[in-house]
Design a protein around this motif. Sequence first.
Motif, PDB file in Angstrom:
ATOM      1  N   TYR A 146       0.832  -1.211   0.000  1.00  0.00           N
ATOM      2  CA  TYR A 146       0.000   0.000   0.000  1.00  0.00           C
ATOM      3  C   TYR A 146       0.863   1.258   0.000  1.00  0.00           C
ATOM      4  CZ  TYR A 146      -3.054   3.660   1.836  1.00  0.00           C
ATOM      5  OH  TYR A 146      -3.732   4.828   2.031  1.00  0.00           O
ATOM      6  N   VAL A 156       1.013   4.219  -2.922  1.00  0.00           N
ATOM      7  CA  VAL A 156       0.747   5.625  -2.630  1.00  0.00           C
ATOM      8  C   VAL A 156       1.934   6.498  -3.040  1.00  0.00           C
ATOM      9  CG1 VAL A 156       0.375   7.303  -0.774  1.00  0.00           C
ATOM     10  CG2 VAL A 156      -0.893   5.152  -0.782  1.00  0.00           C
ATOM     11  N   SER A 191      -7.634   0.053   0.838  1.00  0.00           N
ATOM     12  CA  SER A 191      -8.045   1.444   1.032  1.00  0.00           C
ATOM     13  C   SER A 191      -8.396   1.738   2.488  1.00  0.00           C
ATOM     14  CB  SER A 191      -9.236   1.774   0.123  1.00  0.00           C
ATOM     15  OG  SER A 191      -8.868   1.683  -1.243  1.00  0.00           O
ATOM     16  N   GLY A 212      -6.378   4.126   4.604  1.00  0.00           N
ATOM     17  CA  GLY A 212      -6.588   5.567   4.637  1.00  0.00           C
ATOM     18  C   GLY A 212      -6.935   6.154   3.281  1.00  0.00           C
ATOM     19  N   GLN A 213      -6.003   6.191   2.376  1.00  0.00           N
ATOM     20  CA  GLN A 213      -6.188   6.820   1.069  1.00  0.00           C
ATOM     21  C   GLN A 213      -6.648   5.788   0.047  1.00  0.00           C
ATOM     22  OE1 GLN A 213      -2.860   9.211  -0.240  1.00  0.00           O
ATOM     23  NE2 GLN A 213      -3.304   8.843  -2.401  1.00  0.00           N
ATOM     24  N   ASN A 238     -12.150   0.178  -6.980  1.00  0.00           N
ATOM     25  CA  ASN A 238     -12.426   0.184  -5.538  1.00  0.00           C
ATOM     26  C   ASN A 238     -13.806  -0.370  -5.226  1.00  0.00           C
ATOM     27  OD1 ASN A 238      -9.982   1.190  -4.340  1.00  0.00           O
ATOM     28  ND2 ASN A 238     -10.435   3.157  -5.277  1.00  0.00           N
ATOM     29  N   ALA A 275     -14.572   2.456   2.666  1.00  0.00           N
ATOM     30  CA  ALA A 275     -13.315   2.460   1.921  1.00  0.00           C
ATOM     31  C   ALA A 275     -13.030   1.117   1.277  1.00  0.00           C
ATOM     32  CB  ALA A 275     -12.156   2.852   2.842  1.00  0.00           C
TER      33      ALA A 275
END
Length: 415
Positions: free
Chosen positions: A212, A216, A232, A235-236, A242, A311
């Motif tokens: 991850y 990012v 996800s 966090g981001q 998704n 998320a």
Amino acid sequence: MKLTDHFQYGLNSPICLTWELTYACNLACVHCLSSSGRRDPRELSTEECKRVVDELQAMQVFYVNIGGGEPTVRPDFWELLDYSIDHNVGVKFSTNGIKLDAARAAQLARTDYVDVQISLDGATASVNDQVRGPGSYDTAMRALENLASAGFPQPKISVVMTRHNVDQLDEFKAIADKFGAQLRITRLRPSGRGADVWDELHPTAAQQRQLYDWLVARGDGVLTGDSFFHLSAYGQALPGLNLCGAGRVVCLIDPVGDVYACPFAIHENFLAGNVRSPGGFPAVWRESELFAELRQPQTGGACRSCGHYDACQGGCMAAKFFTGLPLDGPDPECVRGFGEQALAARSTDTDLPRSEVDHSRSAPRNSRVNARQPVAISLAPPPRRPDRACDASPLAGIADIAGMAEPPGVPVAGA
């Protein structure tokens, strides 16, 4: 309404259709999701394949993702590729590179509306060939060299992430840059022969975080499709769908014409129909009871109590099913650890679901095989009530989830 909200309820035609043309393959990759090796004598004929292409053209399907097995070993592969393109159905095909000599590379470079994806599961021969077989690294490198020499624009390098290659992400990116290619990484699923090696090959929790963080920081231009939406929850949100599109915006046609909700779920529980039936593929896509079920509003199930549900959407349907977890529970690789807890709570004599479709040239290693048995799991008593609702464990309150791996009639949140 967001675009992904429309996707959840299904589209009139799939955005991308995966089509496995043959189970024949010159390799025997240990994680092969379709358990390929030997050709099935019932596979669709050339004319039947062309009829499916005609149906896809009428449905305005943008492109097909062709795989196998190894699709290029099918004698009519190049004829079918040309037929698809001539009928406005683009082709992205995955190959180990065995047939991509200089002449074929030059042919592809002259062809519009086609994309080539070379499978590579190690940035070095020692890592790759342990998974894909001796000599497969050199075959892939030779295919990439031929494509580059022919001027083929930006082929893809497709990598299934394992605990042995997560540390090679920078090296994979360097290989892609060397050949003017684009890196595509996908998730290891416990389906097909992947079920036999998932426990020993799937990335550790620490490696999930490493992956991850790398995406990012360095993932611009790296393709992930819908493989890692469960990450996800860190966090981001990562680029990509998704959302699980099984039966909603994607599906699979296998070599004998069977249509499954997901390329990673070749199992009778996810079989929607067959293209040889009256009405062909359009009738399966639009009228299948399974697909109608998958397109219903989902409650979120146990995962809805988790503050990260929006998320990660509960993770991957196939990953849950083939590890014996309920479809409305956490992903086995849930980044908050709930999937790991659920896996640990399984009975040691649990019969895990397994596809009855197996064309491997050797017997599966997994001894806990019984595709028709329900999955019985007993989870530990729920923890004390958390201080905040968003901290609630999706495992809380689940005492008996036997049989919850059956999809129709069961909420499949985040499938």
